[in-house]
Design a protein around this motif. Structure first.
Motif, PDB file in Angstrom:
ATOM      1  N   ALA A 243       0.833  -1.204   0.000  1.00  0.00           N
ATOM      2  CA  ALA A 243       0.000   0.000   0.000  1.00  0.00           C
ATOM      3  C   ALA A 243       0.869   1.257   0.000  1.00  0.00           C
ATOM      4  O   ALA A 243       0.561   2.245  -0.681  1.00  0.00           O
ATOM      5  N   VAL A 244       1.966   1.234   0.748  1.00  0.00           N
ATOM      6  CA  VAL A 244       2.880   2.380   0.792  1.00  0.00           C
ATOM      7  C   VAL A 244       3.578   2.548  -0.553  1.00  0.00           C
ATOM      8  O   VAL A 244       3.729   3.663  -1.066  1.00  0.00           O
ATOM      9  N   LEU A 245       4.001   1.440  -1.148  1.00  0.00           N
ATOM     10  CA  LEU A 245       4.678   1.502  -2.441  1.00  0.00           C
ATOM     11  C   LEU A 245       3.742   2.022  -3.526  1.00  0.00           C
ATOM     12  O   LEU A 245       4.145   2.815  -4.386  1.00  0.00           O
ATOM     13  N   ARG A 246       2.497   1.592  -3.502  1.00  0.00           N
ATOM     14  CA  ARG A 246       1.524   2.085  -4.487  1.00  0.00           C
ATOM     15  C   ARG A 246       1.384   3.605  -4.408  1.00  0.00           C
ATOM     16  O   ARG A 246       1.178   4.273  -5.429  1.00  0.00           O
ATOM     17  N   GLN A 247       1.487   4.158  -3.202  1.00  0.00           N
ATOM     18  CA  GLN A 247       1.369   5.609  -3.046  1.00  0.00           C
ATOM     19  C   GLN A 247       2.496   6.334  -3.778  1.00  0.00           C
ATOM     20  O   GLN A 247       2.330   7.477  -4.206  1.00  0.00           O
ATOM     21  N   ALA A 248       3.636   5.674  -3.911  1.00  0.00           N
ATOM     22  CA  ALA A 248       4.754   6.279  -4.640  1.00  0.00           C
ATOM     23  C   ALA A 248       4.626   6.093  -6.145  1.00  0.00           C
ATOM     24  O   ALA A 248       5.049   6.940  -6.927  1.00  0.00           O
ATOM     25  N   ILE A 249       4.054   4.961  -6.543  1.00  0.00           N
ATOM     26  CA  ILE A 249       3.931   4.668  -7.974  1.00  0.00           C
ATOM     27  C   ILE A 249       2.784   5.425  -8.613  1.00  0.00           C
ATOM     28  O   ILE A 249       2.871   5.861  -9.773  1.00  0.00           O
ATOM     29  N   ALA A 250       1.689   5.591  -7.888  1.00  0.00           N
ATOM     30  CA  ALA A 250       0.486   6.205  -8.460  1.00  0.00           C
ATOM     31  C   ALA A 250       0.746   7.571  -9.113  1.00  0.00           C
ATOM     32  O   ALA A 250       0.285   7.804 -10.237  1.00  0.00           O
ATOM     33  N   PRO A 251       1.478   8.479  -8.480  1.00  0.00           N
ATOM     34  CA  PRO A 251       1.727   9.764  -9.150  1.00  0.00           C
ATOM     35  C   PRO A 251       2.552   9.636 -10.428  1.00  0.00           C
ATOM     36  O   PRO A 251       2.374  10.412 -11.370  1.00  0.00           O
ATOM     37  N   LEU A 252       3.450   8.649 -10.466  1.00  0.00           N
ATOM     38  CA  LEU A 252       4.254   8.435 -11.664  1.00  0.00           C
ATOM     39  C   LEU A 252       3.366   8.016 -12.831  1.00  0.00           C
ATOM     40  O   LEU A 252       3.479   8.548 -13.951  1.00  0.00           O
ATOM     41  N   LEU A 253       2.453   7.079 -12.572  1.00  0.00           N
ATOM     42  CA  LEU A 253       1.536   6.641 -13.619  1.00  0.00           C
ATOM     43  C   LEU A 253       0.570   7.765 -14.006  1.00  0.00           C
ATOM     44  O   LEU A 253       0.228   7.927 -15.184  1.00  0.00           O
ATOM     45  N   GLY A 254       0.152   8.545 -13.010  1.00  0.00           N
ATOM     46  CA  GLY A 254      -0.724   9.671 -13.298  1.00  0.00           C
ATOM     47  C   GLY A 254      -0.062  10.684 -14.204  1.00  0.00           C
ATOM     48  O   GLY A 254      -0.706  11.257 -15.093  1.00  0.00           O
ATOM     49  N   ALA A 255       1.235  10.892 -14.010  1.00  0.00           N
ATOM     50  CA  ALA A 255       1.968  11.818 -14.880  1.00  0.00           C
ATOM     51  C   ALA A 255       2.027  11.302 -16.311  1.00  0.00           C
ATOM     52  O   ALA A 255       1.992  12.079 -17.260  1.00  0.00           O
ATOM     53  N   CYS A 256       2.102   9.986 -16.461  1.00  0.00           N
ATOM     54  CA  CYS A 256       2.107   9.404 -17.807  1.00  0.00           C
ATOM     55  C   CYS A 256       0.780   9.625 -18.504  1.00  0.00           C
ATOM     56  O   CYS A 256       0.724   9.965 -19.701  1.00  0.00           O
ATOM     57  N   VAL A 257      -0.311   9.449 -17.791  1.00  0.00           N
ATOM     58  CA  VAL A 257      -1.637   9.672 -18.376  1.00  0.00           C
ATOM     59  C   VAL A 257      -1.834  11.132 -18.715  1.00  0.00           C
ATOM     60  O   VAL A 257      -2.398  11.488 -19.760  1.00  0.00           O
ATOM     61  N   ALA A 258      -1.367  12.011 -17.827  1.00  0.00           N
ATOM     62  CA  ALA A 258      -1.533  13.458 -18.053  1.00  0.00           C
ATOM     63  C   ALA A 258      -0.741  13.936 -19.263  1.00  0.00           C
ATOM     64  O   ALA A 258      -1.149  14.870 -19.941  1.00  0.00           O
TER      65      ALA A 258
END
Length: 258
Positions: A243-258
């Motif tokens: 769950a902690v690791l996902r919190q770090a990955i989520a913004p990275l993937l969000g930047a890719c979508v953006a």
């Protein structure tokens, strides 16, 4: 047998997990050492880690069923080395990350290697190419995210402990400078995990082959240390860590979508 699983989304992001599979067909496993049959060098649980993130973003998720011991989907089909001059596992490897032999008898010959390429490698890459084309048709531009994980210490491949997060863009060739800068800024802005960009893992065959930023495809690889979401010895999943690791990955993937 099922070769791969593809969950299609409509966001401009395809998450590919080419080492997630752990299945070894019985005719191959019967010739392997007992330890090798555990498929120890699998990128354990990465589909489980990424699936909620992909669903939340509407991203596509592609991952194989078979182990990298059957055939390595992140190596070129001709078996060319990714890191010339360094010891590494190959397209159809006969050693594991510990340097120990995988087979106790009848190592794969050239004909068997080609059969595995035809049965497992080509279908995965065809699916990857088709999904990239579909998403690019929808958006004009798409990001291919290569998700990987590895034990934090692998003496055969590198000295000491690997950083938690290892971002690779083939030294900037596989994605646009703007995307790499956004991802680096996000990594630099968090203080939970240490990271490196284009260090020991710069991106494997898939990142290098399909990353064509001038043609509308940005490719990025993230290699994560497994100690941050599982137990490296037992391969047991750790939901609290994940769950902690996902919190770090989520913004990275969000930047890719953006």
């Amino acid at each position: 047998m099922e070769i791969f699983r593809l969950d299609q989304g409509n966001a401009p992001l395809l998450i590919s997990l080419p080492h997630d599979g752990s299945h070894i067909p019985e005719d191959i496993a019967a010739r392997m050492h007992p330890a090798a049959r555990r498929s120890r060098d699998t990128d354990w649980h990465v589909a489980r880690l990424y699936a909620p993130l992909a669903q939340a973003l509407g991203a596509s998720l592609l991952h194989p069923v078979a182990s990298r011991y059957v055939v390595d989907l992140n190596r070129p089909a001709d078996g060319h080395a990714l890191y010339p001059g360094r010891r590494e596992t190959g397209l159809v490897s006969t050693i594991g990350f510990d340097g120990e032999p995988l087979y106790r008898e009848s190592e794969p010959d050239a004909a068997e290697v080609q059969r595995r390429v035809n049965e497992f490698w080509r279908p995965y890459h065809t699916a990857l190419q088709q999904e990239l084309a579909r998403l690019r048709g929808l958006h004009g531009r798409v990001v291919l995210w290569e998700g990987h994980s590895i034990r934090s210490r692998v003496p055969m491949l590198f000295d000491g402990r690997l950083p938690d997060l290892n971002l690779g863009t083939a030294d900037g060739a596989s994605c646009s400078p703007a995307l790499q800068q956004r991802l680096e800024a996000l990594l630099d802005g968090q203080d939970r995990f240490d990271f490196v960009v284009n260090g020991r893992f710069k991106g494997g065959y898939i990142t290098r082959q399909y990353g064509r930023p001038d043609e509308g495809v940005d490719a990025v690889q993230l290699e994560m240390t497994q100690c941050n979401y599982m137990d490296e010895d037992s391969f047991e999943w750790d939901e609290a860590k994940a769950a902690v690791l996902r919190q770090a990955i989520a913004p990275l993937l969000g930047a890719c979508v953006a």
